[in-house]
Each structure stands twice: as C-alpha cells, then as structure tokens.
Design a protein around this motif. Structure first.
Motif, PDB file in Angstrom:
ATOM      1  N   GLY A  10       0.816  -1.201   0.000  1.00 47.24           N
ATOM      2  CA  GLY A  10       0.000   0.000   0.000  1.00 47.24           C
ATOM      3  C   GLY A  10       0.852   1.253   0.000  1.00 47.24           C
ATOM      4  O   GLY A  10       2.047   1.214  -0.266  1.00 47.24           O
ATOM      5  N   ASP A  11       0.204   2.359   0.341  1.00 46.52           N
ATOM      6  CA  ASP A  11       0.811   3.686   0.281  1.00 46.52           C
ATOM      7  C   ASP A  11       1.034   4.194   1.703  1.00 46.52           C
ATOM      8  O   ASP A  11       0.075   4.447   2.435  1.00 46.52           O
ATOM      9  N   ALA A  12       2.280   4.380   2.088  1.00 47.99           N
ATOM     10  CA  ALA A  12       2.597   4.832   3.447  1.00 47.99           C
ATOM     11  C   ALA A  12       2.098   6.251   3.723  1.00 47.99           C
ATOM     12  O   ALA A  12       1.989   6.641   4.880  1.00 47.99           O
ATOM     13  N   THR A  13       1.774   7.020   2.682  1.00 45.16           N
ATOM     14  CA  THR A  13       1.256   8.369   2.918  1.00 45.16           C
ATOM     15  C   THR A  13      -0.224   8.344   3.291  1.00 45.16           C
ATOM     16  O   THR A  13      -0.777   9.376   3.667  1.00 45.16           O
ATOM     17  N   ALA A  14      -0.853   7.175   3.174  1.00 44.11           N
ATOM     18  CA  ALA A  14      -2.268   7.012   3.518  1.00 44.11           C
ATOM     19  C   ALA A  14      -2.403   5.797   4.441  1.00 44.11           C
ATOM     20  O   ALA A  14      -2.877   4.743   4.029  1.00 44.11           O
ATOM     21  N   PRO A  15      -1.952   5.927   5.691  1.00 42.80           N
ATOM     22  CA  PRO A  15      -1.931   4.779   6.608  1.00 42.80           C
ATOM     23  C   PRO A  15      -3.313   4.190   6.844  1.00 42.80           C
ATOM     24  O   PRO A  15      -4.283   4.919   7.040  1.00 42.80           O
ATOM     25  N   VAL A  16      -3.369   2.862   6.806  1.00 43.60           N
ATOM     26  CA  VAL A  16      -4.606   2.145   7.050  1.00 43.60           C
ATOM     27  C   VAL A  16      -4.598   1.713   8.514  1.00 43.60           C
ATOM     28  O   VAL A  16      -3.970   0.730   8.883  1.00 43.60           O
ATOM     29  N   ALA A  17      -5.250   2.523   9.343  1.00 45.19           N
ATOM     30  CA  ALA A  17      -5.334   2.241  10.771  1.00 45.19           C
ATOM     31  C   ALA A  17      -6.325   3.218  11.383  1.00 45.19           C
ATOM     32  O   ALA A  17      -6.599   4.269  10.811  1.00 45.19           O
ATOM     33  N   SER A  18      -6.834   2.854  12.544  1.00 48.98           N
ATOM     34  CA  SER A  18      -7.684   3.793  13.270  1.00 48.98           C
ATOM     35  C   SER A  18      -6.862   4.400  14.392  1.00 48.98           C
ATOM     36  O   SER A  18      -5.807   3.885  14.754  1.00 48.98           O
ATOM     37  N   GLY A  19      -7.331   5.514  14.904  1.00 49.99           N
ATOM     38  CA  GLY A  19      -6.638   6.162  15.996  1.00 49.99           C
ATOM     39  C   GLY A  19      -5.488   7.028  15.516  1.00 49.99           C
ATOM     40  O   GLY A  19      -5.262   7.199  14.316  1.00 49.99           O
ATOM     41  N   PRO A  20      -4.735   7.562  16.460  1.00 46.90           N
ATOM     42  CA  PRO A  20      -3.609   8.427  16.114  1.00 46.90           C
ATOM     43  C   PRO A  20      -2.549   7.679  15.295  1.00 46.90           C
ATOM     44  O   PRO A  20      -2.235   6.526  15.589  1.00 46.90           O
ATOM     45  N   ARG A  21      -2.027   8.359  14.268  1.00 42.79           N
ATOM     46  CA  ARG A  21      -1.037   7.752  13.373  1.00 42.79           C
ATOM     47  C   ARG A  21       0.096   8.723  13.103  1.00 42.79           C
ATOM     48  O   ARG A  21      -0.128   9.919  12.971  1.00 42.79           O
ATOM     49  N   ILE A  22       1.296   8.166  13.001  1.00 42.29           N
ATOM     50  CA  ILE A  22       2.470   8.946  12.624  1.00 42.29           C
ATOM     51  C   ILE A  22       3.065   8.303  11.376  1.00 42.29           C
ATOM     52  O   ILE A  22       3.332   7.107  11.359  1.00 42.29           O
ATOM     53  N   ARG A  44       0.367  15.111  -0.740  1.00 41.26           N
ATOM     54  CA  ARG A  44      -0.714  15.022   0.253  1.00 41.26           C
ATOM     55  C   ARG A  44      -0.964  16.345   0.968  1.00 41.26           C
ATOM     56  O   ARG A  44      -2.024  16.558   1.519  1.00 41.26           O
ATOM     57  N   GLY A  45       0.059  17.198   1.010  1.00 46.02           N
ATOM     58  CA  GLY A  45      -0.104  18.481   1.689  1.00 46.02           C
ATOM     59  C   GLY A  45       1.237  19.153   1.899  1.00 46.02           C
ATOM     60  O   GLY A  45       2.277  18.493   1.912  1.00 46.02           O
ATOM     61  N   PRO A  46       1.227  20.469   2.114  1.00 51.75           N
ATOM     62  CA  PRO A  46       2.471  21.238   2.190  1.00 51.75           C
ATOM     63  C   PRO A  46       3.161  21.238   3.557  1.00 51.75           C
ATOM     64  O   PRO A  46       4.316  21.648   3.658  1.00 51.75           O
ATOM     65  N   GLU A  47       2.478  20.802   4.599  1.00 50.97           N
ATOM     66  CA  GLU A  47       2.990  20.983   5.957  1.00 50.97           C
ATOM     67  C   GLU A  47       4.346  20.336   6.230  1.00 50.97           C
ATOM     68  O   GLU A  47       5.240  21.006   6.788  1.00 50.97           O
ATOM     69  N   PRO A  48       4.560  19.056   5.883  1.00 55.02           N
ATOM     70  CA  PRO A  48       5.858  18.444   6.215  1.00 55.02           C
ATOM     71  C   PRO A  48       7.047  19.130   5.548  1.00 55.02           C
ATOM     72  O   PRO A  48       8.075  19.354   6.195  1.00 55.02           O
ATOM     73  N   GLU A  49       6.912  19.483   4.274  1.00 57.96           N
ATOM     74  CA  GLU A  49       8.004  20.155   3.573  1.00 57.96           C
ATOM     75  C   GLU A  49       8.248  21.545   4.148  1.00 57.96           C
ATOM     76  O   GLU A  49       9.399  21.932   4.404  1.00 57.96           O
ATOM     77  N   PRO A  73       2.064  18.140  12.551  1.00 52.98           N
ATOM     78  CA  PRO A  73       0.655  17.773  12.417  1.00 52.98           C
ATOM     79  C   PRO A  73       0.176  17.998  10.984  1.00 52.98           C
ATOM     80  O   PRO A  73       0.472  19.038  10.389  1.00 52.98           O
ATOM     81  N   VAL A  74      -0.555  16.994  10.441  1.00 50.21           N
ATOM     82  CA  VAL A  74      -1.055  17.124   9.068  1.00 50.21           C
ATOM     83  C   VAL A  74      -2.571  16.940   8.973  1.00 50.21           C
ATOM     84  O   VAL A  74      -3.179  17.384   8.004  1.00 50.21           O
ATOM     85  N   GLN A  75      -3.153  16.262   9.939  1.00 51.25           N
ATOM     86  CA  GLN A  75      -4.606  16.072  10.030  1.00 51.25           C
ATOM     87  C   GLN A  75      -4.926  15.833  11.493  1.00 51.25           C
ATOM     88  O   GLN A  75      -4.024  15.655  12.310  1.00 51.25           O
ATOM     89  N   VAL A  76      -6.206  15.775  11.801  1.00 47.89           N
ATOM     90  CA  VAL A  76      -6.590  15.394  13.153  1.00 47.89           C
ATOM     91  C   VAL A  76      -6.065  13.981  13.391  1.00 47.89           C
ATOM     92  O   VAL A  76      -6.290  13.089  12.566  1.00 47.89           O
ATOM     93  N   ASP A  77      -5.325  13.786  14.464  1.00 47.39           N
ATOM     94  CA  ASP A  77      -4.771  12.472  14.825  1.00 47.39           C
ATOM     95  C   ASP A  77      -3.777  11.902  13.811  1.00 47.39           C
ATOM     96  O   ASP A  77      -3.597  10.687  13.735  1.00 47.39           O
ATOM     97  N   MET A  78      -3.133  12.767  13.009  1.00 45.62           N
ATOM     98  CA  MET A  78      -2.092  12.284  12.101  1.00 45.62           C
ATOM     99  C   MET A  78      -0.958  13.303  12.036  1.00 45.62           C
ATOM    100  O   MET A  78      -1.190  14.501  11.909  1.00 45.62           O
ATOM    101  N   TRP A  79       0.265  12.766  12.134  1.00 54.73           N
ATOM    102  CA  TRP A  79       1.477  13.574  12.085  1.00 54.73           C
ATOM    103  C   TRP A  79       2.449  12.943  11.095  1.00 54.73           C
ATOM    104  O   TRP A  79       2.370  11.751  10.802  1.00 54.73           O
ATOM    105  N   VAL A  80       3.396  13.746  10.619  1.00 51.72           N
ATOM    106  CA  VAL A  80       4.527  13.245   9.850  1.00 51.72           C
ATOM    107  C   VAL A  80       5.760  13.468  10.704  1.00 51.72           C
ATOM    108  O   VAL A  80       5.965  14.564  11.253  1.00 51.72           O
ATOM    109  N   ALA A  81       6.581  12.439  10.838  1.00 50.78           N
ATOM    110  CA  ALA A  81       7.847  12.541  11.562  1.00 50.78           C
ATOM    111  C   ALA A  81       8.971  12.681  10.552  1.00 50.78           C
ATOM    112  O   ALA A  81       9.297  11.732   9.833  1.00 50.78           O
ATOM    113  N   ASN A  82       9.535  13.890  10.474  1.00 51.30           N
ATOM    114  CA  ASN A  82      10.721  14.137   9.657  1.00 51.30           C
ATOM    115  C   ASN A  82      11.919  13.723  10.509  1.00 51.30           C
ATOM    116  O   ASN A  82      12.232  14.390  11.496  1.00 51.30           O
TER     117      ASN A  82
END
Length: 161
Positions: A10-22, A44-49, A73-82
C-alpha cells in the motif's frame, strides 16, 4: 510487550489504521527535499516540507541534526515525523548517505512521541531508497526502537515492488 513489524502492500502516505497515526520517513541533513518518498508526502499536503525547510533554515539555533525528529501535524490524529537519518545526498568515499546510528537515535525519539500520543507508526522502508541503506540493517532498529517499546509499526511496500 514487544510488537512485530507488520508489512502491507500500500501507500505509506495514507496509513490504514484507526486512531492516532504517525507517518515516519528519513530526511537528509542538507536541506534537500524533492526526490523519493517526500514527493509523495508533498502531494498530500504542504505541511511536512514547509516545516522541514523552516527547521533547516533555523538549524543554527534549533535541534536540526542527524538523529533529530520533527513531528508535524497534518490532520486530526495524524502527524509526519521528519527524521534526520541521511548525511548529504550522494555516496561519498564509497559510503551511502544513510546513517544507521542516526536512524536508531531518531527511532528512539519517535517512540517517545508515539507512546505519548498513543499512536501507531507507518512508513516506507526508511533509509533504503535514495539514502542507499540495507533493510537487513534497518529492520532490527525498528524492532528495538519501536516494537520492543510496544509501538505498533507498519511498513508499506508499493504494489508491484
């Protein structure tokens, strides 16, 4: 409780899981953003860059260095870890840009964030694309840094790879 590393197609930029995701990935230490997994993240969005570039520009007065982690933070309950785990952009002296010790340090920091947030971690095979790393060396770092601390980890492989 030690959790195994889970592998899915699958696509790691669209995690398949419920709850908070990084979503975790490896960045370089020279401010470059524009090739590899970051291209998909930027779609997916400008925030991480934007956060990475600001972090890099302020490196004289902040914690930007090998082994550091920036949680964006990129969405409710989702973050990107640089995670800074790559020195430079190309091989130098026969050595690839990946820095396993920096990835290990960054994963320890990532575990702290994930445990605090109650989040699962999702990623491609970090450090093994443009950074030139070997998965046989990265996977044990994931197991020790995240799985042994009880952080659920899912590694995504794109379909057909």
């Amino acid at each position: 409780m030690t959790l195994p590393v889970r592998y899915v197609e699958g696509d790691a930029t669209a995690p398949v899981a419920s709850g908070p995701r990084i979503i975790a990935h490896v960045c370089n230490d020279v401010g470059g953003w524009g090739a590899g997994f970051v291209v998909a993240l930027s779609r997916r969005g400008p925030e991480p860059e934007a956060a990475y570039r600001t972090w890099y520009r302020g490196r004289a007065t902040n914690d930007f260095r090998l082994g550091a982690v920036q949680l964006v933070p990129v969405q409710v309950d989702m973050w990107v870890a640089n995670m800074i785990g790559q020195h430079g952009l190309r091989r130098a002296g026969g050595r690839p840009p990946v820095r396993y010790e920096a990835i290990e340090e960054a994963l320890g920091r990532l575990a702290e964030h994930a445990l605090r947030l109650g989040a699962s971690v999702h990623m491609p095979r970090i450090g093994c694309g443009l950074a030139g790393g070997e998965w046989s060396r990265v996977e044990p770092l994931l197991r020790a840094g995240l799985g042994e601390r009880g952080v659920p980890v899912t590694v995504y492989d794109l379909p057909g790879r």
